[in-house]
Enzyme design. Structure first.
Site, PDB file in Angstrom:
ATOM      1  N   LYS A 189       0.863 -71.476  -4.307  1.00 44.55           N
ATOM      2  CA  LYS A 189       0.362 -71.853  -2.972  1.00 44.55           C
ATOM      3  C   LYS A 189      -1.051 -71.325  -2.716  1.00 44.55           C
ATOM      4  O   LYS A 189      -1.762 -71.823  -1.857  1.00 44.55           O
ATOM      5  CB  LYS A 189       1.327 -71.382  -1.875  1.00 44.55           C
ATOM      6  CG  LYS A 189       1.326 -69.890  -1.563  1.00 44.55           C
ATOM      7  CD  LYS A 189       2.312 -69.625  -0.406  1.00 44.55           C
ATOM      8  CE  LYS A 189       2.181 -68.288   0.271  1.00 44.55           C
ATOM      9  NZ  LYS A 189       2.274 -67.109  -0.561  1.00 44.55           N
ATOM     10  N   ALA A 241       4.720 -55.004 -10.417  1.00 46.06           N
ATOM     11  CA  ALA A 241       4.377 -56.100 -11.332  1.00 46.06           C
ATOM     12  C   ALA A 241       5.156 -55.993 -12.636  1.00 46.06           C
ATOM     13  O   ALA A 241       5.642 -56.991 -13.161  1.00 46.06           O
ATOM     14  CB  ALA A 241       2.876 -56.099 -11.609  1.00 46.06           C
ATOM     15  N   HIS A 273      -4.456 -32.752 -29.617  1.00 40.89           N
ATOM     16  CA  HIS A 273      -5.056 -31.717 -28.772  1.00 40.89           C
ATOM     17  C   HIS A 273      -6.539 -31.997 -28.634  1.00 40.89           C
ATOM     18  O   HIS A 273      -7.182 -32.296 -29.622  1.00 40.89           O
ATOM     19  CB  HIS A 273      -4.858 -30.355 -29.424  1.00 40.89           C
ATOM     20  CG  HIS A 273      -5.500 -29.230 -28.664  1.00 40.89           C
ATOM     21  ND1 HIS A 273      -4.932 -28.687 -27.538  1.00 40.89           N
ATOM     22  CD2 HIS A 273      -6.668 -28.576 -28.856  1.00 40.89           C
ATOM     23  CE1 HIS A 273      -5.717 -27.719 -27.079  1.00 40.89           C
ATOM     24  NE2 HIS A 273      -6.769 -27.630 -27.846  1.00 40.89           N
ATOM     25  N   GLY A 320       1.809 -45.828   7.763  1.00 41.70           N
ATOM     26  CA  GLY A 320       2.743 -46.005   6.645  1.00 41.70           C
ATOM     27  C   GLY A 320       2.285 -45.219   5.433  1.00 41.70           C
ATOM     28  O   GLY A 320       1.251 -45.524   4.843  1.00 41.70           O
ATOM     29  N   VAL A 334       3.294 -50.654   6.066  1.00 39.95           N
ATOM     30  CA  VAL A 334       4.644 -50.192   6.397  1.00 39.95           C
ATOM     31  C   VAL A 334       5.719 -50.912   5.598  1.00 39.95           C
ATOM     32  O   VAL A 334       6.867 -50.998   6.013  1.00 39.95           O
ATOM     33  CB  VAL A 334       4.927 -50.325   7.918  1.00 39.95           C
ATOM     34  CG1 VAL A 334       4.056 -49.357   8.698  1.00 39.95           C
ATOM     35  CG2 VAL A 334       4.711 -51.764   8.388  1.00 39.95           C
ATOM     36  N   CYS A 350      -0.649 -59.177  -6.977  1.00 39.95           N
ATOM     37  CA  CYS A 350      -1.023 -58.038  -7.826  1.00 39.95           C
ATOM     38  C   CYS A 350      -2.426 -58.189  -8.376  1.00 39.95           C
ATOM     39  O   CYS A 350      -3.284 -57.327  -8.193  1.00 39.95           O
ATOM     40  CB  CYS A 350      -0.026 -57.886  -8.975  1.00 39.95           C
ATOM     41  SG  CYS A 350      -0.586 -56.793 -10.282  1.00 39.95           S
TER      42      CYS A 350
END
Lengths: 426, 426
Positions: free
Chosen positions: B33, B299, B413, B166, B250, B40
């Site tokens: 659409k 996702a 390391h 939120g 929220v 995402c």
């Protein structure tokens, strides 16, 4: 005997061996000629990563559309921070050993017999001895007064220009950082490509990117002379380079001289101490680990050696198995390798990994190797943060996992690690 | 039938399903659409990571001793870059589908019967249908004219101040980035802590760090009203905040309205489409994947759902097994979780990981969970780049590996991943 174990050298390997032995109730004496933590923590991997990290952030912001930035680096202030950061790491390590009961002596230790080490004129005895005396930069006779890894990581300003003699991992890591910090960088490598220690597919990725950011790379090129006036003049067969600093990074030599190896007739492999798969020398109670033994000169290789040697001292018959020894070079792109190559591989480009694009990066590739039956054998990755994701492959190799185990494990989105996963149908 | 499969929604999941089906010779119609790539890629994880990456570099350099920096952000120029970066990713995805033979239609699709989707006034038929219509931000009635995730990632300047309503992952990720870019940030969360979707051990690490960089966090705090004059005024039970922008984050609502679900009597689970472990709805040839189904709105969860649904369409009886579903939040510290908790765990602090200190970081922890027999069940990690290393644990969980397999695998390391490994004796 004064101790169960004397460890000659408190570098990466010596420290790890000490902790393992101490936690298993062994009485340990550590002898260190300079600084606790050795080359890696004090002058190598740790300070170099700090410099590289800074250079990467500056380079990223300078090249990010929409950001305009002016910056100054007060390298003396940065060095103070770096030194305190290093001191925190080495201090923690030393305190851990002491709190577990280690004795630590500073001085140059030499082996007198198979149970005796002399340091500062006094003899100390132990049932077992571990040699972890590390390595030093190779020096070219007649070329003096240049920078080695220690000096270059202690500089008080970023040089206008730097000639780097030796395009191995140390030279190329420092060269990448200096170029990103604004220096004119020349890398002179005798062999036909930089990073000859890794595959040409990996080194080509770095070569291409470094040239694109202005690094002058001269391969198949031998240095004839280095002289110093106000500037250095580096002469090769075909070129003459003037630069403010010269970094000499033509390899490292194991520190196996003057520590008494000949007193005990310890067998050598050239300049390296010969060991069996238990990291035992021909003198059964004497072990050698890290850079003084053959294999890659890497801190995590020393950690692994330390584990093997100390397990054997503890009476457990553990042998070395380097099936998935990772190799990481902090260049641009960051390159990592583990395991072994195989006839089958899947490759995807870093530019196909969305997370890399969010970082304004896209150079490099992911190549995962696997056997005919799908068993993962290794990987070569050139991508941002590849050092952090290569262990997924090492774990797969060590655990005989199948390529489908990687493909069907859910990788979080968006991450660089998705490059390992790729589409589930490949 | 016109097609083998119609996919309603070309978001993360729809795209992955299409590629898998197309590579297996299915005829596929994709109906979208708005934009190929969905929330995402266009408005969520991808652009937010780009913003967060920039904020992290700026914050790091501003706080690095020895660096003095002045910078300006021209957000319009940055948005142009971001849009072109996103377009590259979505363009590649769309081209891939087309080159594999997909038909792609732009328009709002509605289910007419179990084999028919109507779009732009025309009917298309298929043997199977996959619903991947995604989700939209929850809106609070009476509070309008505020920013949601799309708008906040499209801003033309960094706000002086921002109130975030939120404290879930979207709000806290954006809040972290804005604070690092210099905004005064207020986070208002109705529950008693931010990031209620993760363990309190993880959320506390973020809470502590955010407060230390000046973010005002108000928990157990409900918003009563938001009004806008020149500035916004956000009223809670106890506070009144004036801010230049307000982000409403929220929660998100699945896009399950007006797509014709009721025509087919598709069973729902509240606002979500109910599916079985094949991601099949009660109508056997109709599947649902991603945010419209229950489970985390991520996702990579949609990717996994896409794999399951398309495998079933291909005739392979594959079922969902979320044993190691990773969850990543790009805050400071970056937090990651996978698998499940267990009675046994080993924990080390991020401050004990040398690589973190080279980055001037040290907040957070690594906690690895394992069963009595040593089998790894999961991990919670708060550390820089934790998103990149969590897959090592997911792979271990999926493959029933033992904690010793992690401890004995050589980690390079210095890396953050060493925090998983720790000392071999723990």
């Amino acid at each position: 005997m004064d101790y169960d174990v004397i460890i000659l050298g408190a570098g990466a390997g010596g420290y790890k061996a000490a902790v393992h032995l101490l936690k298993n109730k062994k009485r340990v004496l550590m002898i260190e000629k300079e600084k606790f933590g050795g080359e890696c923590l004090n002058y190598g991997c740790i300070p170099s990563k700090a410099l590289i990290e800074m250079s990467e952030s500056i380079y990223y912001l300078k090249n990010m559309p929409g950001i305009s930035m002016e910056y100054k680096i007060d390298m003396k202030a940065w060095q103070d921070w770096k030194n305190s950061m290093v001191a925190r790491i080495t201090g923690n390590a030393e305190r851990q050993c002491k709190s577990l009961g280690a004795d630590i002596l500073y001085g140059f230790g030499t082996l007198k017999d198979k149970n005796t080490v002399n340091v500062n004129g006094k003899d100390y005895t132990a049932e077992n001895i571990i040699i972890d005396t590390g390595s030093s930069p190779a020096r070219i006779p007649g070329i003096d007064n240049v920078y080695y890894n220690r000096e270059i990581l202690g500089i008080d300003h970023i040089p206008e220009s730097i000639a780097i003699i030796g395009g191995g991992y140390i030279g190329v890591e420092i060269g990448t950082a200096m170029a990103k910090l604004g220096s004119d960088v020349y890398i002179i490598e005798a062999k036909e490509r930089i990073l000859p220690e890794v595959s040409s597919e990996l080194s080509n990725a770095v070569d291409k990117k470094l040239r694109s950011i202005g690094v002058k790379i001269m391969t198949s090129s031998k240095v004839i002379s280095v002289s110093k006036d106000k500037y250095y003049t580096v002469k090769t067969e075909n070129d003459e380079i003037k630069s403010e600093m010269v970094l000499m990074s033509v390899g490292r030599i194991p520190n196996t001289k003057n520590i008494g190896l000949e007193n005990l007739k310890i067998e050598m492999d050239g300049r390296f101490i010969k060991t069996d798969e238990h990291r035992r020398t021909n003198v059964k109670n004497i072990y050698a680990i890290g850079d003084v033994t053959t294999g890659p000169m890497l801190a995590h290789k020393a950690f692994y050696d330390a584990y093997i040697a100390s397990e054997n001292i503890l009476g457990n018959d553990v042998i070395i198995d380097y099936k998935a020894m990772p190799y990481v070079i902090y260049t641009d792109p960051e390159i990592s390798f583990t395991g072994s190559v195989s006839n089958n591989s899947k490759k995807i480009m870093t530019s196909a990994v969305p997370r890399a694009l969010t970082m304004n990066e896209g150079d490099g590739f992911f190549r995962i190797y696997y056997n005919d039956d799908g068993t993962v054998t290794g990987a070569a990755i050139a991508a941002p943060r590849s050092s952090e994701i290569i262990t997924e492959i090492s774990l797969a190799v060590e655990s005989y996992l199948n390529i489908n185990d990687l493909l069907l494990t859910i990788h979080p989105h968006p991450t660089i690690a998705e490059g390992i996963h790729d589409d589930f149908e490949n």
